[in-house]
Design an enzyme around this catalytic site. Structure first.
Site, PDB file in Angstrom:
ATOM      1  N   GLY A  11       0.838  -1.195   0.000  1.00 35.91           N
ATOM      2  CA  GLY A  11       0.000   0.000   0.000  1.00 35.91           C
ATOM      3  C   GLY A  11       0.873   1.245   0.000  1.00 35.91           C
ATOM      4  O   GLY A  11       2.014   1.209  -0.472  1.00 35.91           O
ATOM      5  N   ARG A  89      -5.547   5.094  16.500  1.00 33.80           N
ATOM      6  CA  ARG A  89      -4.782   3.938  16.016  1.00 33.80           C
ATOM      7  C   ARG A  89      -5.318   2.655  16.652  1.00 33.80           C
ATOM      8  O   ARG A  89      -5.311   1.597  16.038  1.00 33.80           O
ATOM      9  CB  ARG A  89      -3.302   4.128  16.348  1.00 33.80           C
ATOM     10  N   ASN A  96      -6.049  -5.445  12.274  1.00 29.70           N
ATOM     11  CA  ASN A  96      -4.619  -5.516  11.975  1.00 29.70           C
ATOM     12  C   ASN A  96      -3.905  -6.625  12.753  1.00 29.70           C
ATOM     13  O   ASN A  96      -2.919  -7.182  12.266  1.00 29.70           O
ATOM     14  CB  ASN A  96      -3.963  -4.152  12.215  1.00 29.70           C
ATOM     15  N   VAL A 119       5.540  -1.778  11.235  1.00 28.69           N
ATOM     16  CA  VAL A 119       5.037  -0.424  10.991  1.00 28.69           C
ATOM     17  C   VAL A 119       3.519  -0.358  11.237  1.00 28.69           C
ATOM     18  O   VAL A 119       2.982   0.675  11.615  1.00 28.69           O
ATOM     19  CB  VAL A 119       5.348   0.028   9.533  1.00 28.69           C
ATOM     20  N   SER A 120       2.822  -1.483  11.040  1.00 28.70           N
ATOM     21  CA  SER A 120       1.362  -1.506  11.140  1.00 28.70           C
ATOM     22  C   SER A 120       0.887  -1.007  12.505  1.00 28.70           C
ATOM     23  O   SER A 120       1.524  -1.257  13.523  1.00 28.70           O
ATOM     24  CB  SER A 120       0.853  -2.934  10.925  1.00 28.70           C
ATOM     25  N   ASN A 121      -0.244  -0.339  12.507  1.00 23.79           N
ATOM     26  CA  ASN A 121      -0.808   0.224  13.744  1.00 23.79           C
ATOM     27  C   ASN A 121      -1.928  -0.636  14.325  1.00 23.79           C
ATOM     28  O   ASN A 121      -2.565  -1.371  13.585  1.00 23.79           O
ATOM     29  CB  ASN A 121      -1.375   1.616  13.438  1.00 23.79           C
ATOM     30  N   HIS A 176       3.265   4.931  20.497  1.00 29.91           N
ATOM     31  CA  HIS A 176       2.957   5.720  19.307  1.00 29.91           C
ATOM     32  C   HIS A 176       1.483   6.093  19.380  1.00 29.91           C
ATOM     33  O   HIS A 176       0.616   5.335  19.028  1.00 29.91           O
ATOM     34  CB  HIS A 176       3.236   4.877  18.062  1.00 29.91           C
TER      35      HIS A 176
END
Ligand code: NAI
Length: 311
Positions: A11, A89, A96, A119-121, A176
């Site tokens: 993506g 998130r 996810n 990296v995925s949230n 994050h």
């Protein structure tokens, strides 16, 4: 240079990631994986064909499976849905987690010695999912968030003070999300404390904008979230690993008592080299910063517990 770096998810973040890594000549091969048929193949071929013009020899391959990813040195996981305006998130948790768990299981089979950068949230929790699903040691599974959050903070400071971004050093710790902890005491412009350039009120406003930095972009884009700065941040981490630079960069790392915190992933300064996270650096914190870091850890741990209930 390493032999192979795999980027899972083709993506916005994944395709930009593959582009950056190919252009950096850090691997002989960059493999882009996605479940969508034709998408990783088409994007990878297009990217590969830019090599003669841009000047890189990296072979770029797109695929829907993991055979081509075999024995990757580094795997960057960007698979998953991004948030929409108004979403946090954490709203991405269940969807996810399922995706990252499947991806991580494939990574374990195909590349048992890989270093995995998530990296995925929601980032800290997805990094935990990847660690559980691969069973890899914690030094080889960590997440990207701090370099991005720090980059945002540095951008806003540079703009406000009117100096080069290159001269700004900053440190943003914690999870994050809204509980991230920008450390003003470690933020300097060419070694000069930030407090000598800006008053508290102005600094607080920049911190607030940093905390909401991702949401600011989501609100503009409506569909999708940031990808230029995130992919640049991961690229910096990958470069530190490939060249064994021993850079000190904030990463989401597995806490084993550092800062008095354990059993969670959290953004802390890490020494990054060929071994992945080779050391977690413990800096002195004020009581207020320590309390904020603990609150952030509690939030991540709480989300990990929420996830366990969902499964
Ligand atoms: P996107 O929607 O553009 O791309 C995600 C890709 O993942 C899609 O192409 C989708 O087909 C693919 N995918 C889904 N399931 C898959 C599977 N099982 N295997 C392989 N590929 C699969 O999303 P974008 O913008 O690239 O963001 C990706 C993720 O990164 C999101 O979760 C986003 O929140 C997160 N993110 C994290 C940042 C950070 O600082 N850690 C910064 C920016 C994004």
């Amino acid at each position: 240079m390493v032999d192979r770096i795999t980027v899972v998810g083709a993506g916005h973040v994944g395709e930009t990631q593959a582009l950056r890594l190919a252009e950096m000549n850090v691997a002989r091969e960059v493999v882009l994986v996605d479940i969508l048929e034709g998408i990783p193949q088409g994007k990878a071929l297009d990217l590969y064909e830019s090599g003669p013009v841009v000047g890189f020899d990296t072979r770029v391959i797109g695929t829907n499976g993991y055979a081509e990813t075999k024995n990757s040195d580094i795997v960057v996981i960007t698979a998953g849905i991004p948030r929409k305006p108004g979403m946090s998130r954490d709203d991405l948790l269940a969807t996810n987690a399922g995706i990252v768990r499947n991806v991580a299981a494939e990574v374990k089979k195909a590349s048992p010695k890989a270093i995995v950068v998530v990296v995925s949230n929601p980032l800290d929790v997805m990094t935990y999912v990847a660690k559980e699903a691969t069973g890899f040691p914690a030094n080889r599974v960590f997440g990207m968030a701090g370099v991005l959050d720090t980059a945002r903070f540095r951008t806003f400071i540079a703009e406000k003070v009117g100096v080069s971004v290159e001269d700004i050093q900053a440190l943003v710790l914690g999870g994050h999300g809204d509980t991230m902890v920008p450390l003003v005491s470690y933020t300097t412009i060419s070694g000069i404390p930030l407090t000598q350039f800006l008053d508290k009120q102005t600094i607080d406003a920049l911190i607030d904008r940093t905390r909401k930095g991702g949401a600011e972009i989501v609100a503009y884009l409506k569909e999708g979230s940031a990808y230029y700065a995130p992919s640049a941040a991961v690229a910096q981490m990958v470069e530190a690993i490939v060249h064994d630079k021993k850079r000190i960069l904030p990463c989401a790392a597995w806490m084993e008592g550092q800062y008095g915190i354990r059993d969670t992933y959290l953004g802390v300064p890490c020494k990054l080299g060929r071994g992945g996270v080779e050391e977690i650096i413990e800096v002195e914190l004020t009581d207020e910063e320590q309390a904020a870091l603990e609150k952030s850890a509690q939030h991540v741990r709480g989300t990990i517990e929420d996830l366990k209930k969902l499964m």
